[in-house]
Design an enzyme around this catalytic site. Structure first.
Site, PDB file in Angstrom:
ATOM      1  N   HIS A 152     -16.675  45.331  17.896  1.00 43.00           N
ATOM      2  CA  HIS A 152     -17.293  46.284  17.021  1.00 43.00           C
ATOM      3  C   HIS A 152     -17.624  47.682  17.584  1.00 43.00           C
ATOM      4  CE1 HIS A 152     -17.738  42.922  14.291  1.00 43.00           C
ATOM      5  NE2 HIS A 152     -18.404  42.309  15.307  1.00 43.00           N
ATOM      6  N   SER A 175     -11.731  47.915  17.621  1.00 43.01           N
ATOM      7  CA  SER A 175     -12.765  47.130  17.137  1.00 43.01           C
ATOM      8  C   SER A 175     -12.429  45.915  16.507  1.00 43.01           C
ATOM      9  CB  SER A 175     -13.298  48.176  15.760  1.00 43.01           C
ATOM     10  OG  SER A 175     -14.695  47.665  15.556  1.00 43.01           O
ATOM     11  N   SER A 210     -16.442  47.819  10.860  1.00 40.11           N
ATOM     12  CA  SER A 210     -17.597  47.942  11.756  1.00 40.11           C
ATOM     13  C   SER A 210     -17.588  49.116  12.576  1.00 40.11           C
ATOM     14  CB  SER A 210     -17.521  46.754  12.427  1.00 40.11           C
ATOM     15  OG  SER A 210     -16.551  46.432  13.463  1.00 40.11           O
ATOM     16  N   ASP A 251     -14.483  39.550  20.865  1.00 44.60           N
ATOM     17  CA  ASP A 251     -15.458  39.102  19.999  1.00 44.60           C
ATOM     18  C   ASP A 251     -14.833  38.534  18.733  1.00 44.60           C
ATOM     19  OD1 ASP A 251     -17.550  38.873  18.046  1.00 44.60           O
ATOM     20  OD2 ASP A 251     -18.451  41.072  18.509  1.00 44.60           O
ATOM     21  N   GLU A 296     -17.488  36.785  23.036  1.00 41.97           N
ATOM     22  CA  GLU A 296     -19.026  37.315  22.454  1.00 41.97           C
ATOM     23  C   GLU A 296     -19.479  36.608  21.674  1.00 41.97           C
ATOM     24  OE1 GLU A 296     -20.872  40.030  23.501  1.00 41.97           O
ATOM     25  OE2 GLU A 296     -22.118  40.522  21.788  1.00 41.97           O
ATOM     26  N   ASN A 325     -21.428  33.956  24.428  1.00 40.20           N
ATOM     27  CA  ASN A 325     -22.463  33.452  23.218  1.00 40.20           C
ATOM     28  C   ASN A 325     -23.499  32.775  23.601  1.00 40.20           C
ATOM     29  OD1 ASN A 325     -22.919  33.647  20.393  1.00 40.20           O
ATOM     30  ND2 ASN A 325     -22.653  31.501  20.652  1.00 40.20           N
ATOM     31  N   LYS A 334     -28.219  35.695  24.960  1.00 42.89           N
ATOM     32  CA  LYS A 334     -27.081  36.143  23.837  1.00 42.89           C
ATOM     33  C   LYS A 334     -27.556  35.544  22.451  1.00 42.89           C
ATOM     34  CE  LYS A 334     -23.752  37.086  21.208  1.00 42.89           C
ATOM     35  NZ  LYS A 334     -23.680  36.662  19.994  1.00 42.89           N
ATOM     36  N   ASP A 388     -29.493  37.907  20.170  1.00 46.85           N
ATOM     37  CA  ASP A 388     -28.567  38.686  19.305  1.00 46.85           C
ATOM     38  C   ASP A 388     -28.489  37.911  17.912  1.00 46.85           C
ATOM     39  OD1 ASP A 388     -25.773  39.116  18.050  1.00 46.85           O
ATOM     40  OD2 ASP A 388     -25.340  40.097  19.800  1.00 46.85           O
ATOM     41  N   ASN A 389     -27.981  36.887  17.990  1.00 43.58           N
ATOM     42  CA  ASN A 389     -27.595  36.109  16.862  1.00 43.58           C
ATOM     43  C   ASN A 389     -28.963  35.695  15.889  1.00 43.58           C
ATOM     44  OD1 ASN A 389     -25.773  35.682  18.701  1.00 43.58           O
ATOM     45  ND2 ASN A 389     -24.898  33.781  17.755  1.00 43.58           N
ATOM     46  N   CYS A 403     -29.904  39.539  13.769  1.00 43.63           N
ATOM     47  CA  CYS A 403     -29.680  39.335  12.275  1.00 43.63           C
ATOM     48  C   CYS A 403     -31.014  39.612  11.665  1.00 43.63           C
ATOM     49  CB  CYS A 403     -28.984  37.940  12.112  1.00 43.63           C
ATOM     50  SG  CYS A 403     -27.358  37.938  12.574  1.00 43.63           S
ATOM     51  N   HIS A 439     -18.712  35.508  11.382  1.00 43.64           N
ATOM     52  CA  HIS A 439     -17.599  36.467  11.820  1.00 43.64           C
ATOM     53  C   HIS A 439     -16.576  36.958  10.876  1.00 43.64           C
ATOM     54  CE1 HIS A 439     -15.704  38.561  15.082  1.00 43.64           C
ATOM     55  NE2 HIS A 439     -14.711  38.048  14.588  1.00 43.64           N
ATOM     56  N   HIS A 480     -26.446  45.245  14.918  1.00 41.52           N
ATOM     57  CA  HIS A 480     -27.629  44.965  15.520  1.00 41.52           C
ATOM     58  C   HIS A 480     -28.295  46.307  16.621  1.00 41.52           C
ATOM     59  CE1 HIS A 480     -26.974  41.265  14.642  1.00 41.52           C
ATOM     60  NE2 HIS A 480     -26.538  40.451  15.665  1.00 41.52           N
ATOM     61  N   SER A 523     -26.931  41.001  25.052  1.00 42.28           N
ATOM     62  CA  SER A 523     -25.657  40.487  25.047  1.00 42.28           C
ATOM     63  C   SER A 523     -24.745  41.141  25.807  1.00 42.28           C
ATOM     64  CB  SER A 523     -25.072  40.529  23.687  1.00 42.28           C
ATOM     65  OG  SER A 523     -26.141  40.511  22.711  1.00 42.28           O
ATOM     66  N   GLN A 547     -22.231  40.114  29.029  1.00 44.86           N
ATOM     67  CA  GLN A 547     -20.616  40.623  29.094  1.00 44.86           C
ATOM     68  C   GLN A 547     -20.173  41.002  30.456  1.00 44.86           C
ATOM     69  OE1 GLN A 547     -17.974  39.946  27.361  1.00 44.86           O
ATOM     70  NE2 GLN A 547     -18.450  39.486  25.247  1.00 44.86           N
TER      71      GLN A 547
HETATM   72  P1  NAI Z   1     -24.393  28.124  14.512  1.00 49.36           P
HETATM   73  O1  NAI Z   1     -23.314  27.085  14.703  1.00 49.36           O
HETATM   74  O2  NAI Z   1     -25.609  28.256  15.412  1.00 49.36           O
HETATM   75  O3  NAI Z   1     -24.580  28.111  12.935  1.00 49.36           O
HETATM   76  C1  NAI Z   1     -23.833  27.814  11.810  1.00 49.36           C
HETATM   77  C2  NAI Z   1     -24.699  26.741  10.920  1.00 49.36           C
HETATM   78  O4  NAI Z   1     -23.967  26.694   9.942  1.00 49.36           O
HETATM   79  C3  NAI Z   1     -24.601  25.435  11.760  1.00 49.36           C
HETATM   80  O5  NAI Z   1     -25.860  24.896  11.817  1.00 49.36           O
HETATM   81  C4  NAI Z   1     -23.839  24.586  10.818  1.00 49.36           C
HETATM   82  O6  NAI Z   1     -24.264  23.319  10.835  1.00 49.36           O
HETATM   83  C5  NAI Z   1     -24.029  25.277   9.393  1.00 49.36           C
HETATM   84  N1  NAI Z   1     -22.624  24.960   8.441  1.00 49.36           N
HETATM   85  C6  NAI Z   1     -21.585  24.737   8.870  1.00 49.36           C
HETATM   86  N2  NAI Z   1     -20.479  24.639   7.774  1.00 49.36           N
HETATM   87  C7  NAI Z   1     -21.783  24.927   6.735  1.00 49.36           C
HETATM   88  C8  NAI Z   1     -21.668  24.485   5.297  1.00 49.36           C
HETATM   89  N3  NAI Z   1     -20.521  24.285   4.708  1.00 49.36           N
HETATM   90  N4  NAI Z   1     -22.681  24.872   4.358  1.00 49.36           N
HETATM   91  C9  NAI Z   1     -23.872  25.120   5.102  1.00 49.36           C
HETATM   92  N5  NAI Z   1     -23.984  25.088   6.351  1.00 49.36           N
HETATM   93  C10 NAI Z   1     -23.006  24.823   7.354  1.00 49.36           C
HETATM   94  O7  NAI Z   1     -23.543  29.580  14.602  1.00 49.36           O
HETATM   95  P2  NAI Z   1     -24.185  31.017  14.670  1.00 49.36           P
HETATM   96  O8  NAI Z   1     -24.380  31.433  16.045  1.00 49.36           O
HETATM   97  O9  NAI Z   1     -25.393  31.171  13.721  1.00 49.36           O
HETATM   98  O10 NAI Z   1     -23.072  32.006  13.976  1.00 49.36           O
HETATM   99  C11 NAI Z   1     -22.590  32.059  12.600  1.00 49.36           C
HETATM  100  C12 NAI Z   1     -21.599  32.859  12.487  1.00 49.36           C
HETATM  101  O11 NAI Z   1     -22.074  34.173  12.683  1.00 49.36           O
HETATM  102  C13 NAI Z   1     -20.465  32.932  13.329  1.00 49.36           C
HETATM  103  O12 NAI Z   1     -19.194  33.166  12.496  1.00 49.36           O
HETATM  104  C14 NAI Z   1     -20.695  33.836  14.568  1.00 49.36           C
HETATM  105  O13 NAI Z   1     -19.656  34.253  14.969  1.00 49.36           O
HETATM  106  C15 NAI Z   1     -21.266  34.755  13.616  1.00 49.36           C
HETATM  107  N6  NAI Z   1     -22.269  36.213  14.159  1.00 49.36           N
HETATM  108  C16 NAI Z   1     -22.382  37.008  13.544  1.00 49.36           C
HETATM  109  C17 NAI Z   1     -23.252  38.013  13.866  1.00 49.36           C
HETATM  110  C18 NAI Z   1     -23.401  39.280  13.364  1.00 49.36           C
HETATM  111  O14 NAI Z   1     -24.069  40.139  13.713  1.00 49.36           O
HETATM  112  N7  NAI Z   1     -23.023  39.267  12.107  1.00 49.36           N
HETATM  113  C19 NAI Z   1     -24.119  37.677  15.323  1.00 49.36           C
HETATM  114  C20 NAI Z   1     -23.814  36.544  15.960  1.00 49.36           C
HETATM  115  C21 NAI Z   1     -22.929  35.565  15.369  1.00 49.36           C
END
Ligand code: NAI
Length: 430
Positions: free
Chosen positions: A54, A77, A82, A131, A156, A181, A186, A190-191, A195, A301, A351, A359, A363
C-alpha cells in the site's frame, strides 16, 4: 525529453506528501532509529528491492529507510484503492520509481507491478518486499528465471503468508522467505491495534453513520477481527461475531460479544465487516436478506470475502468514490464500501504511522537479514528471531513514555531467562 521512470496521479502533490512524511517520521521511531543505527554501514548496498505494499505516507517512510540503508527500490501498491497520491508523489519527486495511484484498474495494477520488476537498463530486483503475495506470484509465474537470483523475499500480511506456506508445502517456493506478519510486534499490533483505529475511521469517512446503537457484525475473530470488534464497540455499537474456530469463538464470547452465524444476523444487523482472509463469507443470499441501508465492508486482504460479483447484476449508484449504493429489485439498498476491497485503505488512509513503524521495522530487519545472511536460508518460510521482535518493541517504548523494568541477575536465574532477553519461549502466545 528524458524517460520518466515513475507513474503517479499528480506529481504536484509532492510537497503535501513530504510534509505528511515529516510528521509520520516523528511517529515512526523504529524506522528512524534503524536509519541512525545502520545507515553508516550501508547494509543494503547492492540490494535491488521490488516492493508491492500500500503506497501510503507510512510506506513512503519505509521506502526512504531502505534507501538510506543503501538499497535501490522500485515500488507499486498492493491494492487498486490504497495509494495516497500525495505519498506516491513525494517519493517519486525524490527520484524513486513508484508506480501507484488511487483508483487503478485491474489491468493497470498488474502493469504497475511489472514496472517494479523491469527497470531501465535491464534493472531487475534481487529482493522482494510483498504484501498479500501478488508480486511474489508474478515473479514465480511470469519471471521464474529471476528466482535463483533472489536473496529472498519478505511478506507483510496473513493472507500473503498463507500463500507462502502453501507454496513451501508444495515445494514450489522459489526463494527464502520471511514471514513478517507473525513477528509479535506485527500481527499483535498492526492487525489488532491498527484495525482498532482504522476500521471505524474509514466507515465514518465513507458514510458518516452513527455507530452507537447499531448492531455490527464482525466476521472472523482473529487479530484483525479482535481490533475491528473493539473499535465498533468503542463507539457504542452492539457487536456480534461469527467464527469457524471454537477457540476464537470462545474468546469472542469471553470478551462479551454475541457469537452468532450469518443466518442469525443478516436480517437484523446494520453494519457488516469481514475480517477472515477467507472467501465468500458474505454471500449473495446474505445480502439479499439484509435490511435497507445496511453497510457492508471488508477489512481482510482480498476482495473475495464478500461476493461482490453477484451484485454486478443490480443497479449501482456511486455516492462518492469507493462508496456505492447497490439497489436490489425490490428497491432495497445496501451501501457497499470500497467495492469489497479492504475498507480501511480504500475509504480511509490505513493504520496510523506509529503502529506501521512496528511492522516496517520488522520488514527492514528481514530485508537486511536476507541480503546479508542469505546462505543460512533454504527455500522455506522463516520468522525473525525473538530478540529482534523484542528489539522492535523496545524501539517504540520511548515515544509513548513507557518505562521498562529491568530484572536483576537473581530474578533472571529464577525465571531461567537471560537478563537481556529473549524473555519468552517460542510457544508463548502473548
Ligand atoms: P487470522 O487468521 O488471525 O483471523 C482470521 C479469522 O477468521 C480466524 O480466526 C478464522 O478462524 C476466521 N474465519 C475464517 N473463515 C471464516 C468464516 N467463513 N466465517 C467466520 N470466521 C472465519 O487473520 P488476521 O491476521 O486477523 O487477518 C485477517 C485478514 O485481514 C487477512 O486477509 C489479512 O491479510 C488481512 N489484514 C488486513 C489488514 C488491514 O489493514 N486491512 C491488516 C492486517 C491483516
Amino acid at each position: 525529453m528524458s524517460h520518466q521512470d515513475y507513474k503517479v496521479a499528480d506529481i504536484s502533490l509532492a510537497d503535501w506528501g513530504r510534509k505528511e512524511m515529516k510528521i509520520a517520521e516523528s511517529e515512526m521511531p523504529g524506522l528512524m532509529e534503524t536509519r541512525r543505527e545502520f545507515a553508516p554501514q550501508q547494509p543494503l548496498k547492492g540490494a535491488r528491492i521490488a516492493g508491492c505494499l500500500h503506497m501510503t505516507i507510512q510506506t513512503a517512510v519505509l521506502i526512504e529507510t531502505l534507501q538510506e540503508l543503501g538499497a535501490e527500490v522500485r515500488w507499486s501498491s498492493c491494492n487498486i484503492f490504497s495509494t495516497q497520491d500525495q505519498a506516491a508523489a513525494a517519493v517519486a519527486a525524490n527520484g524513486t520509481p513508484v508506480f501507484a495511484w488511487k483508483g487503478e484498474t485491474e489491468e493497470e495494477y498488474w502493469w504497475c507491478i511489472d514496472q517494479t520488476i523491469n527497470g531501465p537498463d535491464g534493472w531487475q530486483p534481487n529482493l522482494l518486499l510483498d504484501d498479500g503475495g501478488d508480486l511474489t506470484a508474478v515473479v514465480h509465474e511470469k519471471y521464474p528465471e529471476l528466482l535463483p537470483k533472489l536473496y529472498g523475499l519478505s511478506e507483510e500480511t496473513t493472507t500473503g503468508v498463507n500463500r507462502l506456506y502453501h507454496m513451501a508445502k508444495k515445494g514450489t517456493l522459489g526463494a527464502p522467505s520471511f514471514n513478517v506478519n507473525d513477528s509479535v510486534t506485527k500481527s499483535k499490533f498492526d492487525n489488532l491495534y491498527g484495525c482498532r483505529e482504522s476500521l471505524v475511521d474509514s466507515i465514518k469517512r465513507a458514510t458518516d453513520v452513527m455507530i452507537a446503537g447499531k448492531t455490527a457484525v464482525v466476521c472472523g475473530f482473529g487479530d484483525v477481527g479482535k481490533g475491528s470488534a473493539q473499535s465498533l464497540r468503542g463507539l457504542g455499537a452492539q457487536v456480534w461475531v461469527t467464527e469457524i474456530d471454537p477457540i476464537c469463538a470462545l474468546q469472542a464470547a469471553m470478551e462479551g460479544y454475541k457469537v452468532v452465524t450469518m443466518e442469525d444476523a443478516v436480517e437484523v444487523a446494520d453494519i457488516f465487516v469481514t475480517a477472515t482472509g477467507n472467501y465468500n463469507v458474505i454471500t449473495h443470499e446474505h445480502m439479499k436478506a439484509m435490511k435497507d441501508e445496511a453497510i457492508v465492508c471488508n477489512i481482510g486482504h482480498f476482495d473475495n470475502e464478500i461476493d461482490v460479483d453477484s451484485l454486478r447484476q443490480y443497479k449501482w449508484d456511486q455516492i462518492k468514490p469507493q462508496v456505492d449504493h447497490v439497489e436490489f429489485p425490490d428497491g432495497k439498498k445496501i451501501t457497499l464500501l470500497a467495492e469489497g476491497r479492504l475498507v480501511n485503505l480504500g475509504c480511509g488512509t490505513g493504520h496510523p504511522s506509529y503502529v506501521m513503524s512496528n511492522s516496517f521495522t520488522n520488514q527492514v530487519m528481514a530485508q537486511m537479514e536476507l541480503f546479508n545472511n542469505w546462505g543460512k536460508y533454504e527455500r522455506d518460510v522463516y520468522i525473525l528471531p525473538k530478540h529482534l521482535d523484542e528489539k522492535v518493541a523496545s524501539l517504540h517504548l520511548g515515544r509513548v513514555g513507557a518505562k521498562l523494568t529491568r530484572m536483576d541477575q537473581e530474578q533472571a536465574e529464577y525465571l531461567g531467562v537471560p537478563v537481556d532477553g529473549p524473555y519468552k519461549s517460542e510457544w508463548y502466545r502473548y
